[in-house]
Design a protein around this motif. Structure first.
Motif, PDB file in Angstrom:
ATOM      1  N   GLU A   1      13.455  38.718  55.201  1.00 14.01           N
ATOM      2  CA  GLU A   1      12.649  38.807  53.986  1.00 14.01           C
ATOM      3  C   GLU A   1      12.082  40.215  53.816  1.00 14.01           C
ATOM      4  OE1 GLU A   1      10.441  37.883  50.484  1.00 14.01           O
ATOM      5  OE2 GLU A   1      12.318  37.222  51.399  1.00 14.01           O
ATOM      6  N   ASN A   2      11.711  40.846  54.914  1.00 14.55           N
ATOM      7  CA  ASN A   2      11.203  42.223  54.892  1.00 14.55           C
ATOM      8  C   ASN A   2      12.232  43.144  54.234  1.00 14.55           C
ATOM      9  OD1 ASN A   2       9.373  44.415  55.740  1.00 14.55           O
ATOM     10  ND2 ASN A   2      10.939  44.908  57.251  1.00 14.55           N
ATOM     11  N   ILE A   3      13.480  43.033  54.670  1.00 14.72           N
ATOM     12  CA  ILE A   3      14.534  43.895  54.143  1.00 14.72           C
ATOM     13  C   ILE A   3      14.860  43.533  52.695  1.00 14.72           C
ATOM     14  CG2 ILE A   3      16.944  44.599  54.417  1.00 14.72           C
ATOM     15  CD1 ILE A   3      14.881  45.724  56.485  1.00 14.72           C
ATOM     16  N   ARG A   4      14.844  42.245  52.356  1.00 16.38           N
ATOM     17  CA  ARG A   4      15.108  41.846  50.967  1.00 16.38           C
ATOM     18  C   ARG A   4      14.075  42.461  50.026  1.00 16.38           C
ATOM     19  NH1 ARG A   4      13.571  38.986  46.873  1.00 16.38           N
ATOM     20  NH2 ARG A   4      11.645  38.348  47.911  1.00 16.38           N
ATOM     21  N   ARG A   5      12.802  42.372  50.409  1.00 19.81           N
ATOM     22  CA  ARG A   5      11.740  42.936  49.563  1.00 19.81           C
ATOM     23  C   ARG A   5      11.907  44.444  49.403  1.00 19.81           C
ATOM     24  NH1 ARG A   5       6.089  40.055  51.598  1.00 19.81           N
ATOM     25  NH2 ARG A   5       6.825  37.891  51.517  1.00 19.81           N
ATOM     26  N   ILE A   6      12.223  45.114  50.512  1.00 20.66           N
ATOM     27  CA  ILE A   6      12.392  46.565  50.449  1.00 20.66           C
ATOM     28  C   ILE A   6      13.572  46.925  49.560  1.00 20.66           C
ATOM     29  CG2 ILE A   6      12.969  48.630  51.797  1.00 20.66           C
ATOM     30  CD1 ILE A   6      10.052  47.435  51.933  1.00 20.66           C
ATOM     31  N   GLY A   7      14.634  46.133  49.646  1.00 15.93           N
ATOM     32  CA  GLY A   7      15.778  46.357  48.778  1.00 15.93           C
ATOM     33  C   GLY A   7      15.387  46.281  47.313  1.00 15.93           C
ATOM     34  N   GLU A   8      14.564  45.287  46.977  1.00 17.36           N
ATOM     35  CA  GLU A   8      14.129  45.116  45.585  1.00 17.36           C
ATOM     36  C   GLU A   8      13.231  46.277  45.139  1.00 17.36           C
ATOM     37  OE1 GLU A   8      15.258  43.075  43.504  1.00 17.36           O
ATOM     38  OE2 GLU A   8      16.026  41.349  44.603  1.00 17.36           O
ATOM     39  N   VAL A   9      12.349  46.718  46.031  1.00 17.38           N
ATOM     40  CA  VAL A   9      11.474  47.853  45.699  1.00 17.38           C
ATOM     41  C   VAL A   9      12.310  49.131  45.542  1.00 17.38           C
ATOM     42  CG1 VAL A   9       9.616  49.345  46.544  1.00 17.38           C
ATOM     43  CG2 VAL A   9       9.429  46.865  46.798  1.00 17.38           C
ATOM     44  N   ALA A  10      13.248  49.337  46.457  1.00 13.66           N
ATOM     45  CA  ALA A  10      14.114  50.517  46.378  1.00 13.66           C
ATOM     46  C   ALA A  10      14.911  50.508  45.081  1.00 13.66           C
ATOM     47  CB  ALA A  10      15.057  50.560  47.583  1.00 13.66           C
ATOM     48  N   LYS A  11      15.344  49.330  44.664  1.00 13.50           N
ATOM     49  CA  LYS A  11      16.098  49.212  43.417  1.00 13.50           C
ATOM     50  C   LYS A  11      15.254  49.654  42.221  1.00 13.50           C
ATOM     51  CE  LYS A  11      18.774  45.947  40.637  1.00 13.50           C
ATOM     52  NZ  LYS A  11      19.200  44.544  40.482  1.00 13.50           N
ATOM     53  N   LEU A  12      13.966  49.294  42.233  1.00 12.84           N
ATOM     54  CA  LEU A  12      13.062  49.717  41.154  1.00 12.84           C
ATOM     55  C   LEU A  12      12.924  51.240  41.134  1.00 12.84           C
ATOM     56  CD1 LEU A  12      10.242  47.018  41.461  1.00 12.84           C
ATOM     57  CD2 LEU A  12      11.994  47.172  39.687  1.00 12.84           C
ATOM     58  N   PHE A  13      12.820  51.837  42.313  1.00 13.68           N
ATOM     59  CA  PHE A  13      12.726  53.297  42.396  1.00 13.68           C
ATOM     60  C   PHE A  13      13.992  53.950  41.842  1.00 13.68           C
ATOM     61  CE2 PHE A  13       9.084  52.747  45.148  1.00 13.68           C
ATOM     62  CZ  PHE A  13       8.367  53.922  45.009  1.00 13.68           C
ATOM     63  N   VAL A  14      15.142  53.408  42.217  1.00 11.82           N
ATOM     64  CA  VAL A  14      16.410  53.965  41.739  1.00 11.82           C
ATOM     65  C   VAL A  14      16.514  53.802  40.227  1.00 11.82           C
ATOM     66  CG1 VAL A  14      18.931  53.722  41.823  1.00 11.82           C
ATOM     67  CG2 VAL A  14      17.608  53.707  43.941  1.00 11.82           C
TER      68      VAL A  14
END
Length: 199
Positions: free
Chosen positions: A83-96
Motif C-alpha cells: 500500500e505504501n508503494i501504491r500511494r507513492i505511485g499515485e502521488v508521483a503520477k500527480l507530480f508527473v
C-alpha cells in the motif's frame, strides 16, 4: 455501493503537454530502488539539486519523509509495504501530470509492486534506477542503525535480513554506488534524461 461508483474523473483545462511547453522539459518519475544504505536518498537529492541548479522543475519524494505524514498509518508488513508503494505511485503520477520531474527514493523491494507503479505511467515516464550495492557495504554504512537493530531482532521484516529484496529484471539505469561517485552517478542519470529528450 462503493465510493468508486459515485465519482468521475474530472479533466483539467491545462494539459500535461502544456506544462511541458511552459517548463521547457518533459516530466517523469525517477524511481530509485535498492537496499537500505545503498544511497537512494543521497543520490535522489543530488540529482534534484543538479536539475534545480540547471533550471528544471523537480522534487524528491523520500521514503522516511512520506512515512512521517501521508503514510504514517502504515506498518512495514508486506500488505502495508504494498500500500505504501501504491500511494507513492499515485502521488508521483500527480507530480508527473503537473509537469515535474519527481525522484522517488523508496526501497520498494518487490518487483510486482514496482511493475504496478510502472503501469500507472505512459511510456518513458517511469525510469527505474536500481542502486546496486552489496548488502555487506550497506550494512557497514548503516546510516540509520537499522541493520544493527534488525540483527538484534528489534526490527521485523527488514529488507535484506528478514525480508527479501527482489532485484529489478530490466531497470532503465543501474548505478553501482559502491564503485561510482555521486558526481558520476548524477551525470549518468542526466545523460539518460537528455538522451530520452526529457531534458
Amino acid at each position: 455501493m462503493g465510493t468508486q461508483n459515485n465519482i468521475t474523473w474530472h479533466k483539467t483545462t491545462v494539459a500535461k503537454k502544456d506544462r511541458h511547453h511552459l517548463n521547457g522539459h518533459k516530466s517523469c518519475v525517477l524511481w530509485f530502488t535498492g537496499l537500505s544504505g545503498s544511497g537512494k536518498s543521497t543520490l535522489a537529492n543530488a540529482v534534484d539539486h543538479e536539475l534545480f541548479s540547471q533550471g528544471y522543475h523537480s522534487y524528491v519524494l523520500d521514503g522516511d519523509n512520506i512515512r512521517h505524514g501521508l503514510n504514517r498509518d502504515l506498518s512495514f508488513g508486506k500488505a502495508d509495504r504494498k500500500e505504501n508503494i501504491r500511494r507513492i505511485g499515485e502521488v508521483a503520477k500527480l507530480f508527473v501530470d503537473s509537469g515535474i520531474i519527481v525522484s522517488s527514493a523508496f526501497i520498494s523491494p518487490f518487483r510486482e509492486d514496482r511493475e504496478l507503479v510502472r503501469k500507472m505511467f505512459a511510456a518513458d515516464e517511469f525510469i527505474e534506477i536500481y542502486l546496486n550495492c552489496p548488502i555487506q557495504i550497506c550494512e557497514y554504512r548503516d546510516p540509520k542503525g537499522l541493520y544493527k537493530k534488525a540483527r538484534q531482532g528489534k526490527i521485523e521484516d527488514f529488507t535484506g535480513i528478514s525480508s527479501p529484496y527482489e532485484i529489478p529484471d530490466s531497470p532503465e539505469i543501474i548505478i553501482e554506488t559502491n564503485n561510482m561517485t555521486i558526481e558520476h552517478s548524477v551525470k549518468q542519470i542526466l545523460s539518460y534524461l537528455k538522451g530520452k529528450k526529457i531534458l
